[in-house]
Motif scaffolding. Structure first.
Motif, PDB file in Angstrom:
ATOM      1  N   UNK A  93       0.862  -1.176   0.000  1.00  0.00           N
ATOM      2  CA  UNK A  93       0.000   0.000   0.000  1.00  0.00           C
ATOM      3  C   UNK A  93       0.904   1.233   0.000  1.00  0.00           C
ATOM      4  N   UNK A  94       0.537   2.227  -0.794  1.00  0.00           N
ATOM      5  CA  UNK A  94       1.372   3.415  -0.927  1.00  0.00           C
ATOM      6  C   UNK A  94       1.371   4.219   0.373  1.00  0.00           C
ATOM      7  N   UNK A  95       2.579   4.510   0.885  1.00  0.00           N
ATOM      8  CA  UNK A  95       2.706   5.277   2.122  1.00  0.00           C
ATOM      9  C   UNK A  95       3.472   6.587   1.934  1.00  0.00           C
ATOM     10  N   UNK A  96       4.146   6.729   0.802  1.00  0.00           N
ATOM     11  CA  UNK A  96       4.839   7.988   0.516  1.00  0.00           C
ATOM     12  C   UNK A  96       4.866   8.204  -0.984  1.00  0.00           C
ATOM     13  N   UNK A  97       4.677   9.470  -1.375  1.00  0.00           N
ATOM     14  CA  UNK A  97       4.622   9.826  -2.790  1.00  0.00           C
ATOM     15  C   UNK A  97       5.226  11.220  -2.941  1.00  0.00           C
ATOM     16  N   UNK A  98       6.362  11.333  -3.665  1.00  0.00           N
ATOM     17  CA  UNK A  98       6.938  12.657  -3.854  1.00  0.00           C
ATOM     18  C   UNK A  98       8.414  12.654  -4.174  1.00  0.00           C
ATOM     19  N   UNK A  99       9.121  13.631  -3.613  1.00  0.00           N
ATOM     20  CA  UNK A  99      10.531  13.858  -3.920  1.00  0.00           C
ATOM     21  C   UNK A  99      11.429  12.940  -3.087  1.00  0.00           C
ATOM     22  N   UNK A 100      12.682  12.811  -3.533  1.00  0.00           N
ATOM     23  CA  UNK A 100      13.663  12.126  -2.699  1.00  0.00           C
ATOM     24  C   UNK A 100      14.140  13.048  -1.589  1.00  0.00           C
ATOM     25  N   UNK A 101      14.394  14.301  -1.944  1.00  0.00           N
ATOM     26  CA  UNK A 101      14.728  15.330  -0.963  1.00  0.00           C
ATOM     27  C   UNK A 101      14.500  16.693  -1.610  1.00  0.00           C
ATOM     28  N   UNK A 102      14.795  17.743  -0.869  1.00  0.00           N
ATOM     29  CA  UNK A 102      14.445  19.090  -1.332  1.00  0.00           C
ATOM     30  C   UNK A 102      15.601  19.853  -1.969  1.00  0.00           C
ATOM     31  N   UNK A 103      16.741  19.194  -2.232  1.00  0.00           N
ATOM     32  CA  UNK A 103      17.896  19.901  -2.772  1.00  0.00           C
ATOM     33  C   UNK A 103      18.436  19.174  -3.993  1.00  0.00           C
ATOM     34  N   UNK A 104      18.338  19.825  -5.156  1.00  0.00           N
ATOM     35  CA  UNK A 104      18.765  19.187  -6.396  1.00  0.00           C
ATOM     36  C   UNK A 104      20.283  19.052  -6.499  1.00  0.00           C
ATOM     37  N   UNK A 105      21.032  20.012  -5.997  1.00  0.00           N
ATOM     38  CA  UNK A 105      22.478  20.030  -6.169  1.00  0.00           C
ATOM     39  C   UNK A 105      23.132  18.790  -5.571  1.00  0.00           C
ATOM     40  N   UNK A 106      23.923  18.065  -6.372  1.00  0.00           N
ATOM     41  CA  UNK A 106      24.608  16.878  -5.845  1.00  0.00           C
ATOM     42  C   UNK A 106      25.486  17.214  -4.645  1.00  0.00           C
ATOM     43  N   UNK A 107      25.437  16.363  -3.648  1.00  0.00           N
ATOM     44  CA  UNK A 107      26.251  16.555  -2.461  1.00  0.00           C
ATOM     45  C   UNK A 107      25.634  17.430  -1.395  1.00  0.00           C
ATOM     46  N   UNK A 132       5.975   2.613  12.089  1.00  0.00           N
ATOM     47  CA  UNK A 132       5.332   3.875  12.436  1.00  0.00           C
ATOM     48  C   UNK A 132       4.737   4.531  11.188  1.00  0.00           C
ATOM     49  N   UNK A 133       3.800   5.451  11.364  1.00  0.00           N
ATOM     50  CA  UNK A 133       3.264   6.195  10.211  1.00  0.00           C
ATOM     51  C   UNK A 133       4.343   7.076   9.600  1.00  0.00           C
ATOM     52  N   UNK A 134       4.277   7.252   8.313  1.00  0.00           N
ATOM     53  CA  UNK A 134       5.214   8.150   7.635  1.00  0.00           C
ATOM     54  C   UNK A 134       4.888   9.588   8.058  1.00  0.00           C
ATOM     55  N   UNK A 135       5.873  10.326   8.567  1.00  0.00           N
ATOM     56  CA  UNK A 135       5.593  11.668   9.101  1.00  0.00           C
ATOM     57  C   UNK A 135       5.034  12.643   8.063  1.00  0.00           C
ATOM     58  N   UNK A 136       5.595  12.635   6.868  1.00  0.00           N
ATOM     59  CA  UNK A 136       5.084  13.457   5.767  1.00  0.00           C
ATOM     60  C   UNK A 136       4.872  12.510   4.590  1.00  0.00           C
ATOM     61  N   UNK A 137       3.620  12.228   4.299  1.00  0.00           N
ATOM     62  CA  UNK A 137       3.318  11.178   3.322  1.00  0.00           C
ATOM     63  C   UNK A 137       3.328  11.654   1.877  1.00  0.00           C
ATOM     64  N   UNK A 138       3.264  12.955   1.673  1.00  0.00           N
ATOM     65  CA  UNK A 138       3.163  13.445   0.309  1.00  0.00           C
ATOM     66  C   UNK A 138       3.894  14.769   0.174  1.00  0.00           C
ATOM     67  N   UNK A 139       4.736  14.875  -0.861  1.00  0.00           N
ATOM     68  CA  UNK A 139       5.426  16.120  -1.156  1.00  0.00           C
ATOM     69  C   UNK A 139       5.319  16.401  -2.654  1.00  0.00           C
ATOM     70  N   UNK A 140       5.651  17.613  -3.031  1.00  0.00           N
ATOM     71  CA  UNK A 140       5.714  17.943  -4.449  1.00  0.00           C
ATOM     72  C   UNK A 140       7.035  17.427  -5.033  1.00  0.00           C
ATOM     73  N   UNK A 141       7.077  17.348  -6.339  1.00  0.00           N
ATOM     74  CA  UNK A 141       8.298  16.917  -7.006  1.00  0.00           C
ATOM     75  C   UNK A 141       8.776  18.016  -7.953  1.00  0.00           C
ATOM     76  N   UNK A 142      10.080  17.967  -8.246  1.00  0.00           N
ATOM     77  CA  UNK A 142      10.661  18.918  -9.189  1.00  0.00           C
ATOM     78  C   UNK A 142      11.560  18.156 -10.139  1.00  0.00           C
ATOM     79  N   UNK A 143      11.453  18.440 -11.431  1.00  0.00           N
ATOM     80  CA  UNK A 143      12.302  17.769 -12.406  1.00  0.00           C
ATOM     81  C   UNK A 143      11.729  17.914 -13.800  1.00  0.00           C
ATOM     82  N   UNK A 144      12.181  17.070 -14.695  1.00  0.00           N
ATOM     83  CA  UNK A 144      11.718  17.106 -16.085  1.00  0.00           C
ATOM     84  C   UNK A 144      10.360  16.437 -16.204  1.00  0.00           C
TER      85      UNK A 144
END
Length: 372
Positions: free
Chosen positions: A163-177, A195-207
């Protein structure tokens, strides 16, 4: 009843019109709590994968990514780290390319040395030593349509019951490192701890996802390029030497060719493609024709046929040895001859004979950069 049939026919025609004009709505991402849709996709390792292939995993992370996207490339090492760090914790990381490779225009490849075909995916997986399955969904896109990624990369994380528990970005910073897939890791850690996922949904950024209905946009780009003006100017020795000093902020690719040189003409389409890929970056492509000045019209005709709308010159002298010395003292005189010159005049690449396009693209993109 006839009226109902007519209404349905009109509705169907309207939807078909939207689809053919590239206005079809992108699929919506799966909602939290939704079951993982099944799939059967080929991997770059020669295996076929289904949802059952990962039945033993406590947590399943499916990441939609691709070869060409600069944002996706910025996250490649983080995806590898995610797979490595959680391998022994019962977590399966799977990466899927959702893109139809024919819907990717050449000018969208400016941050990469390859597109999104299955063969190119195999090359990327080998070069980057991927430690996760890399699956191709570009032919039918059925699996991607069912999951609904909005961009590359986009991660969907499922629990043991899939069952889907998280949907979104890997993290909030595109720059490698600058980050380490914190959002995805927080979701995985919570699920492993029960435990429940603290933030289950975030926006995504990319192509954007290159759905099949975007093929028309790629075709329009090709049609527009075919209309671009192709010209050929004479250049003398002092101007040629100045050109090769490259007193610009661009990486300059120079190809010396002639109409009577079969290999030269055969490889020019590769250079045209390379120019279309990178010309919106800090890059420019220039041809130098070694034909005699009185053969200018013939050289121009070849360039027009090949749609070489880049900067084209023809050496204004019949003294070929003056041309050789002006181009590069290391050049022995055989055609074709190619130089890649960085700003300030340093030669990054020189080749007597035909180039290897993949090698050239990689050299260019490593210099102009893979990320924003």
């Amino acid at each position: 009843m006839i009226r109902t049939i007519l209404q349905r026919s009109l509705l169907l025609s309207f939807l078909l019109l939207l689809a053919t004009q590239g206005f079809a709505a992108d699929p919506k991402p799966l909602e939290i709590g939704a079951p993982a849709p099944d799939f059967s996709l080929p991997g770059t390792d020669g295996k076929t994968y289904t949802l059952k292939s990962f039945a033993d995993a406590k947590v399943l992370a499916i990441i939609f990514s691709c070869n060409h996207c600069p944002t996706a490339q910025a996250y490649e090492d983080r995806m590898k780290a995610l797979a490595a760090d959680y391998k022994n914790k019962g977590v399966a990381v799977v990466v899927v390319s959702p893109n139809d490779p024919e819907a990717v225009s050449l000018d969208e490849l400016g941050y990469s040395d390859m597109g999104d075909t299955f063969e190119e995916m195999k090359t990327r997986a080998k070069e980057k030593n991927y430690n996760f399955p890399y699956l191709y969904d570009g032919d039918t896109q059925e699996m991607s349509m069912a999951y609904g990624p909005a961009a590359t990369p986009h991660v969907f994380i499922f629990d043991k019951q899939r069952k889907l528990q998280y949907n979104g970005r890997l993290d909030a910073s595109e720059k490698p490192g600058s980050a380490n897939a914190e959002d995805a890791r927080n979701a995985i850690d919570a699920l492993l701890a029960g435990k429940p996922v603290p933030v289950a949904k975030t926006k995504t950024f990319g192509c954007s996802i290159k759905w099949a209905d975007k093929k028309e946009m790629a075709e329009r780009a090709r049609a527009q390029w075919a209309k671009e003006e192709v010209s050929l100017s004479l250049i003398d020795e002092p101007a040629l030497r100045a050109l090769l000093k490259n007193d610009t902020d661009k990486v300059r690719l120079v190809n010396v060719w002639a109409t009577w040189c079969g290999p030269c003409v055969q490889e020019l389409p590769d250079f045209v493609d390379i120019n279309r890929m990178y010309r919106n970056r800090d890059f420019e492509f220039i041809t130098i024709s070694a034909d005699k000045p009185d053969k200018k019209d013939k050289a121009l005709a070849v360039l027009k046929k090949l749609e070489a709308s880049n900067t084209n010159y023809l050496f204004n002298s019949e003294d070929k040895y003056a041309l050789i010395e002006a181009i590069d003292p290391e050049w022995q005189g055989a055609l074709p001859y190619t130089l890649l010159i960085e700003p300030g005049g340093k030669v990054l690449y020189r080749k007597q004979g035909t180039i290897v396009p993949a090698e050239m693209k990689k050299t260019i993109v490593e210099k102009v950069g893979r990320y924003y």
